[in-house]
Motif scaffolding. Sequence first.
Motif, PDB file in Angstrom:
ATOM      1  N   SER A 181      37.012 -14.478  43.049  1.00  0.00           N
ATOM      2  CA  SER A 181      36.379 -13.187  42.837  1.00  0.00           C
ATOM      3  C   SER A 181      36.035 -12.354  44.232  1.00  0.00           C
ATOM      4  O   SER A 181      36.329 -11.301  44.340  1.00  0.00           O
ATOM      5  CB  SER A 181      34.919 -13.695  42.236  1.00  0.00           C
ATOM      6  OG  SER A 181      34.053 -12.585  42.281  1.00  0.00           O
ATOM      7  N   ARG A 184      39.274 -10.912  45.578  1.00  0.00           N
ATOM      8  CA  ARG A 184      39.668  -9.828  44.748  1.00  0.00           C
ATOM      9  C   ARG A 184      38.655  -8.505  45.176  1.00  0.00           C
ATOM     10  O   ARG A 184      39.360  -7.317  45.187  1.00  0.00           O
ATOM     11  CB  ARG A 184      39.765 -10.032  43.281  1.00  0.00           C
ATOM     12  CG  ARG A 184      40.542 -10.853  42.666  1.00  0.00           C
ATOM     13  CD  ARG A 184      40.658 -10.885  41.184  1.00  0.00           C
ATOM     14  NE  ARG A 184      41.671 -11.800  40.887  1.00  0.00           N
ATOM     15  CZ  ARG A 184      43.016 -11.435  40.560  1.00  0.00           C
ATOM     16  NH1 ARG A 184      43.454 -10.246  40.982  1.00  0.00           N
ATOM     17  NH2 ARG A 184      43.938 -12.171  40.261  1.00  0.00           N
ATOM     18  N   GLY A 188      40.368  -5.344  46.818  1.00  0.00           N
ATOM     19  CA  GLY A 188      40.164  -3.826  46.379  1.00  0.00           C
ATOM     20  C   GLY A 188      39.293  -2.880  46.855  1.00  0.00           C
ATOM     21  O   GLY A 188      39.495  -1.765  46.806  1.00  0.00           O
TER      22      GLY A 188
ATOM     23  N   MET B 131      37.928   3.747  37.018  1.00  0.00           N
ATOM     24  CA  MET B 131      38.780   2.630  37.460  1.00  0.00           C
ATOM     25  C   MET B 131      38.528   2.386  38.922  1.00  0.00           C
ATOM     26  O   MET B 131      38.437   1.236  39.242  1.00  0.00           O
ATOM     27  CB  MET B 131      40.237   3.132  36.888  1.00  0.00           C
ATOM     28  CG  MET B 131      41.055   2.154  38.017  1.00  0.00           C
ATOM     29  SD  MET B 131      42.121   1.140  36.952  1.00  0.00           S
ATOM     30  CE  MET B 131      43.121   0.348  38.234  1.00  0.00           C
ATOM     31  N   GLN B 132      38.478   3.466  39.750  1.00  0.00           N
ATOM     32  CA  GLN B 132      38.496   3.252  41.214  1.00  0.00           C
ATOM     33  C   GLN B 132      37.129   2.645  41.562  1.00  0.00           C
ATOM     34  O   GLN B 132      37.128   1.400  42.394  1.00  0.00           O
ATOM     35  CB  GLN B 132      38.593   4.462  41.680  1.00  0.00           C
ATOM     36  CG  GLN B 132      38.795   4.485  43.202  1.00  0.00           C
ATOM     37  CD  GLN B 132      40.160   4.029  43.908  1.00  0.00           C
ATOM     38  OE1 GLN B 132      40.937   4.265  43.127  1.00  0.00           O
ATOM     39  NE2 GLN B 132      40.115   3.364  44.968  1.00  0.00           N
ATOM     40  N   VAL B 135      37.476  -1.411  40.825  1.00  0.00           N
ATOM     41  CA  VAL B 135      38.450  -1.977  41.506  1.00  0.00           C
ATOM     42  C   VAL B 135      37.798  -2.072  43.067  1.00  0.00           C
ATOM     43  O   VAL B 135      37.843  -3.084  43.381  1.00  0.00           O
ATOM     44  CB  VAL B 135      39.624  -1.417  41.512  1.00  0.00           C
ATOM     45  CG1 VAL B 135      40.879  -2.039  42.758  1.00  0.00           C
ATOM     46  CG2 VAL B 135      40.407  -1.478  40.501  1.00  0.00           C
ATOM     47  N   SER B 136      37.341  -1.303  43.623  1.00  0.00           N
ATOM     48  CA  SER B 136      37.172  -1.176  44.903  1.00  0.00           C
ATOM     49  C   SER B 136      35.793  -0.554  45.184  1.00  0.00           C
ATOM     50  O   SER B 136      35.392  -0.507  46.386  1.00  0.00           O
ATOM     51  CB  SER B 136      37.879  -0.316  45.704  1.00  0.00           C
ATOM     52  OG  SER B 136      38.191   1.082  45.181  1.00  0.00           O
ATOM     53  N   GLY B 137      34.849  -0.192  44.334  1.00  0.00           N
ATOM     54  CA  GLY B 137      33.458   0.365  44.489  1.00  0.00           C
ATOM     55  C   GLY B 137      32.716  -1.069  44.974  1.00  0.00           C
ATOM     56  O   GLY B 137      32.941  -1.997  45.077  1.00  0.00           O
ATOM     57  N   GLN B 138      31.505  -0.557  44.347  1.00  0.00           N
ATOM     58  CA  GLN B 138      30.106  -1.689  44.609  1.00  0.00           C
ATOM     59  C   GLN B 138      30.382  -2.667  43.474  1.00  0.00           C
ATOM     60  O   GLN B 138      29.696  -2.699  42.756  1.00  0.00           O
ATOM     61  CB  GLN B 138      29.143  -0.668  44.660  1.00  0.00           C
ATOM     62  CG  GLN B 138      28.692  -0.252  45.854  1.00  0.00           C
ATOM     63  CD  GLN B 138      28.945  -0.870  47.288  1.00  0.00           C
ATOM     64  OE1 GLN B 138      28.263  -1.953  47.396  1.00  0.00           O
ATOM     65  NE2 GLN B 138      29.701  -0.229  48.134  1.00  0.00           N
ATOM     66  N   ARG B 139      31.223  -3.619  43.693  1.00  0.00           N
ATOM     67  CA  ARG B 139      31.444  -4.690  42.919  1.00  0.00           C
ATOM     68  C   ARG B 139      30.226  -5.408  42.733  1.00  0.00           C
ATOM     69  O   ARG B 139      29.627  -5.805  41.690  1.00  0.00           O
ATOM     70  CB  ARG B 139      32.672  -5.732  43.279  1.00  0.00           C
ATOM     71  CG  ARG B 139      33.868  -5.114  42.617  1.00  0.00           C
ATOM     72  CD  ARG B 139      34.809  -6.338  42.609  1.00  0.00           C
ATOM     73  NE  ARG B 139      36.031  -6.151  42.069  1.00  0.00           N
ATOM     74  CZ  ARG B 139      37.020  -6.846  41.699  1.00  0.00           C
ATOM     75  NH1 ARG B 139      36.519  -8.194  41.532  1.00  0.00           N
ATOM     76  NH2 ARG B 139      38.243  -6.617  41.324  1.00  0.00           N
ATOM     77  N   VAL B 140      29.654  -5.864  43.859  1.00  0.00           N
ATOM     78  CA  VAL B 140      28.354  -6.585  43.938  1.00  0.00           C
ATOM     79  C   VAL B 140      27.329  -6.021  42.994  1.00  0.00           C
ATOM     80  O   VAL B 140      26.723  -6.791  42.236  1.00  0.00           O
ATOM     81  CB  VAL B 140      28.020  -6.848  45.283  1.00  0.00           C
ATOM     82  CG1 VAL B 140      26.529  -7.543  45.390  1.00  0.00           C
ATOM     83  CG2 VAL B 140      28.917  -7.255  46.359  1.00  0.00           C
ATOM     84  N   MET B 143      28.175  -6.133  39.267  1.00  0.00           N
ATOM     85  CA  MET B 143      28.149  -7.503  38.963  1.00  0.00           C
ATOM     86  C   MET B 143      26.579  -8.083  38.429  1.00  0.00           C
ATOM     87  O   MET B 143      26.245  -8.655  37.560  1.00  0.00           O
ATOM     88  CB  MET B 143      28.755  -8.454  39.918  1.00  0.00           C
ATOM     89  CG  MET B 143      30.080  -8.534  39.886  1.00  0.00           C
ATOM     90  SD  MET B 143      31.143  -9.804  40.569  1.00  0.00           S
ATOM     91  CE  MET B 143      30.463  -9.168  42.616  1.00  0.00           C
ATOM     92  N   ARG B 165      30.334 -12.996  37.777  1.00  0.00           N
ATOM     93  CA  ARG B 165      31.448 -12.483  38.916  1.00  0.00           C
ATOM     94  C   ARG B 165      32.847 -11.867  38.161  1.00  0.00           C
ATOM     95  O   ARG B 165      33.200 -12.686  37.336  1.00  0.00           O
ATOM     96  CB  ARG B 165      31.785 -13.554  39.820  1.00  0.00           C
ATOM     97  CG  ARG B 165      30.449 -13.801  40.780  1.00  0.00           C
ATOM     98  CD  ARG B 165      30.877 -14.691  41.983  1.00  0.00           C
ATOM     99  NE  ARG B 165      31.764 -13.675  43.157  1.00  0.00           N
ATOM    100  CZ  ARG B 165      31.112 -12.875  44.003  1.00  0.00           C
ATOM    101  NH1 ARG B 165      29.491 -12.848  44.021  1.00  0.00           N
ATOM    102  NH2 ARG B 165      31.868 -12.054  44.660  1.00  0.00           N
ATOM    103  N   LEU B 166      33.180 -10.929  38.789  1.00  0.00           N
ATOM    104  CA  LEU B 166      34.351 -10.451  38.197  1.00  0.00           C
ATOM    105  C   LEU B 166      35.561 -10.886  39.012  1.00  0.00           C
ATOM    106  O   LEU B 166      35.448 -11.028  40.161  1.00  0.00           O
ATOM    107  CB  LEU B 166      34.347  -8.945  38.229  1.00  0.00           C
ATOM    108  CG  LEU B 166      33.419  -8.001  37.404  1.00  0.00           C
ATOM    109  CD1 LEU B 166      33.463  -6.746  37.737  1.00  0.00           C
ATOM    110  CD2 LEU B 166      33.462  -8.319  36.183  1.00  0.00           C
ATOM    111  N   LYS B 167      36.458 -11.381  38.207  1.00  0.00           N
ATOM    112  CA  LYS B 167      37.823 -11.831  39.170  1.00  0.00           C
ATOM    113  C   LYS B 167      38.612 -10.901  38.794  1.00  0.00           C
ATOM    114  O   LYS B 167      38.667 -10.042  39.825  1.00  0.00           O
ATOM    115  CB  LYS B 167      38.032 -13.074  38.410  1.00  0.00           C
ATOM    116  CG  LYS B 167      37.375 -14.346  38.782  1.00  0.00           C
ATOM    117  CD  LYS B 167      37.854 -15.834  38.636  1.00  0.00           C
ATOM    118  CE  LYS B 167      38.214 -16.221  37.393  1.00  0.00           C
ATOM    119  NZ  LYS B 167      38.804 -17.582  37.164  1.00  0.00           N
ATOM    120  N   VAL B 169      40.334  -7.883  37.836  1.00  0.00           N
ATOM    121  CA  VAL B 169      40.025  -6.465  37.027  1.00  0.00           C
ATOM    122  C   VAL B 169      41.604  -5.676  37.039  1.00  0.00           C
ATOM    123  O   VAL B 169      42.061  -5.385  37.967  1.00  0.00           O
ATOM    124  CB  VAL B 169      39.018  -5.548  37.698  1.00  0.00           C
ATOM    125  CG1 VAL B 169      39.017  -4.224  36.746  1.00  0.00           C
ATOM    126  CG2 VAL B 169      37.841  -6.301  37.692  1.00  0.00           C
TER     127      VAL B 169
END
Lengths: 360, 288
Positions: A181, A184, A188, B131-132, B135-140, B143, B165-167, B169
């Motif tokens: 996670s 990735r 990303g 999408m953007q 993939v690359s934004g504020q994943r935290v 989540m 947690r995203l694995k 995408v």
Amino acid sequence: MPWQNNGNGDKPNPWGNGGPRRGGGGGGGEPPHIDEFIKKGQEQLKQALPGGKGGIMLILLAAIAVWLVSGFYVVATNENAVVLRFGKYVDTQTPGLHWHLPYPMETVEIQGITDKRQTQIGIAGGQTRSSSRRATNSLMLTQDENIVDVRFNVVWQISNLRNYLFNITDHESTVAAVSESVMRELVGKNKIVPIITAGRGKLQVESKDAIQATLDKYAAGILILEVQIQESDAPAEVKDAFLDVQRAKADSQRFVNEANKYRNEVVPRAQGAAERVTQLAEGYRASIVAGAEGEAARFISVYNEYTQAKDVTKKRMYLETMEQILAGMDKIILDGDAGSGVVPYLPLDQLTKKNDGEQK
Amino acid sequence: MAKSTIALFISLFAGIVVLFQSAFIVDEREQALVFQLGQLKGVRADAGLHFKVPFLQQVEMLEKRIMSMDNPATEAFEVDQRRLLVDSFTRYRIVDPLKRYQAARDDRLAQSLLSQAVNSAVKEVIARETMQAVVSGQRVEMMERIRAIADKKVQKYGMEIVDVRLKRVDLPLQNSQAIFQRMESERQREAAEERAVGQRDAIKIKADADRQVAVLVADAEKLAQIIRGEADGKATKIFAEAFGKDEEFFEFYRTMQAYRKALGKDDTSLVLSPDSDFFKLFINSKGQ
């Protein structure tokens, strides 16, 4: 490591086979009071009837002794042990020989805490190119919407055995899932080119910190030692195109090198040629000046003599010259009066023809 | 004597059986539910030795640690209706064994409740993102939002979601192919550019070299002409100085030299008049 299986998340049955590890040396470290106790018991037994009851007592006492001895356990240098009293945590023991209240009062769980454990992500059981596994696991989307193939190893160890055992289940898969996670997420946030080239080191450090932070949130008792990126490449489908970029860079360099080679050949050669041209000119100067000076000197010498006897010298020079010239020539001498009539009829072409004939 | 011994043993055995029936150990990793004839009577969440009514009450153990669950690819649509495949994993624990037991008797059922909650939370959150950003934004932060939504849903089942947690995408496979094609064409462009730049630089270097050559040659020619000119000038000056002493004699002297060089060869025929200077004496002797 007879305890490894238990430690990996299986619930040990407190009443079942989860008995404590038998002390390594057996009776070697028995406290003396047990010996006395046994001796006394034996004496009592001897005093008692030699029949069945004494035998039973003997067996009973031996069983108690064995039971007490079973409380010994050794924690090796790489290990820690947690002691559970009726299933409740009481203590963590460091390496050495220890004794716990015998089963079922206390149990001990031992784990190698300095052992380095590895979790591989994107590497399917050593097979690096099994495409079905790879597709699900190691292909990651980058910020610039490219796909990159990242495989890495996470090296970790137990930092706190109590937390490790009692806070989370499925340690291996937790580490793997958190790592994937995190990786990735970081991939990303980066573009493809740094990831497959110079950015690996940074990615390793950043992912290590982020994995650790997440695991700390679970109080997992796990310390991440290192993240090793084994491979971060363009996926197989487009690898040729990426390699061609490398080749193109090499080609480009080669073009420049060839051009430099050309320059290095041509310029010095031209410098040489230029030097030759100027040197020739210098030579010309020297020869012309010398020639002029020579000729001038000759004239002056002659002139100096001429001034001594002008008429004589002049005449002599004239005659000498004429002599020399006329000696090698065809000569026709015509009187002035006669000549005026004849000259037009003189076959000049024949004269020259005759000369040609003679030459041939 | 023997009878009393047997009685002792029997009572001892019975005592042990009763003890084993009334006492139970709750491990650090577990929490216990106590049932009486199938009815829930209580929870023993703390580890240690516990007691119950022998025979009448039964004990059921539940996990106390944080557990994990993988949620395999869920389809979700982002804000522009692009379909994404989202892999996530969930860490959860049982906070209220009673509620949990009422909602789901076993782990399998509990996990299906959980995965429903998490999947719908994933869909809900992703539907609001591009999408953007996914993939690359504020994943935290994303989540955490998913976790909060899912957590609210599973509270009533006595569970707490510790973390989602995203694995992976990903775009579905067709899109991956499109990405590969785009990556390939981008790289081809880059390679072509790289080569072109190399060629450009090479041509520049060669042109510069050619220029240097031309300049060198021209400069040398110029210098050579200057030198030759100087030489000619100097020679002229020398001649002028020398010959200027007596112009008349120079003319004579130089004419004689020129005669010798220009004439005096076999291919020349000369028609002479006896009146010429050279024949002055020749005629005089004849005529006088």
